[in-house]
Design an enzyme around this catalytic site. Structure first.
Site, short mmCIF file in Angstrom:
data_model
loop_
_atom_site.label_atom_id
_atom_site.label_comp_id
_atom_site.label_asym_id
_atom_site.label_seq_id
_atom_site.Cartn_x
_atom_site.Cartn_y
_atom_site.Cartn_z
N LEU A 75 0.79 -1.22 0.00
CA LEU A 75 0.00 0.00 0.00
C LEU A 75 0.83 1.28 0.00
CD1 LEU A 75 -2.87 -1.15 2.39
CD2 LEU A 75 -2.80 -1.18 -0.12
N MET A 113 8.70 4.89 5.06
CA MET A 113 8.82 3.50 4.63
C MET A 113 10.04 3.30 3.73
SD MET A 113 6.57 2.11 6.39
CE MET A 113 6.97 0.47 5.80
N GLU A 114 10.34 4.30 2.92
CA GLU A 114 11.51 4.21 2.06
C GLU A 114 12.80 4.22 2.88
OE1 GLU A 114 8.07 5.03 -0.32
OE2 GLU A 114 8.76 5.96 1.54
N ASP A 128 24.03 -11.08 4.09
CA ASP A 128 24.23 -12.00 2.97
C ASP A 128 25.71 -12.10 2.60
OD1 ASP A 128 23.42 -13.71 0.76
OD2 ASP A 128 23.88 -11.98 -0.53
#
Length: 161
Positions: A75, A113-114, A128
């Site tokens: 959203l 959110m970014e 990773d």
């Protein structure tokens, strides 16, 4: 307490309509941490990691992720970000790296959110790249530090919560 903005009157998930919101300068900063063994941190800082400059790769990953936030989080609005910055602060005394992101734009909705996505993906990329030598690393403390702009104005994390 405010109502949840992504729930409509029927209780369904809905994208917020920002059509009538003013375009304003907005920015957000977020942080997160990745803890690791002292050996792993020293390897990174000495540039001796077999995979090369893990900070540069993780920075690019965080920047790319912020630009793709609307594709990851259902959203979120697609945004034309004008600045994305991802920085790393090694903290050898705590065997961790602090990751800080800054996102900016002139737009109708915020960029929290970014900023959170940039920090999260930068931390995941560090994990990773280093997991072969340190699978016990831990990512934590991801939060918004500050937001500016929009109707609600300026907000800053006060150390509570």
């Amino acid at each position: 307490m405010s109502q949840l903005s992504h729930i409509n009157q029927k209780g369904e998930a809905a994208m917020v309509d920002v059509t009538d919101k003013a375009v304003t300068k907005r920015q957000a900063m977020a942080e997160g941490y990745i803890s690791m063994s002292s050996k792993t941190l020293q390897m990174i800082l000495a540039g001796e990691h077999a995979k090369g400059d893990v900070f540069s790769v993780s920075r690019i990953a965080g920047i790319q992720a912020a630009k793709q936030c609307a594709n990851i989080i259902p959203l979120c609005h697609p945004l034309m970000l004008s600045k994305i910055q991802v920085d790393f602060e090694p903290q050898p005394g705590q065997n961790r790296v602090r990751i800080v992101s800054l996102c900016k734009l002139a737009g109708q909705t915020g960029v929290e959110m970014e900023a959170l996505t940039a920090v999260s993906v930068a931390a995941l990329t560090l994990f990773d790249m280093c997991k072969a030598v340190d699978p016990a690393m831990c990512i934590d403390g991801i939060r918004v530090l500050e937001k500016q702009g929009g109707k609600s104005g300026h907000w800053q994390y006060d150390g509570e919560g």
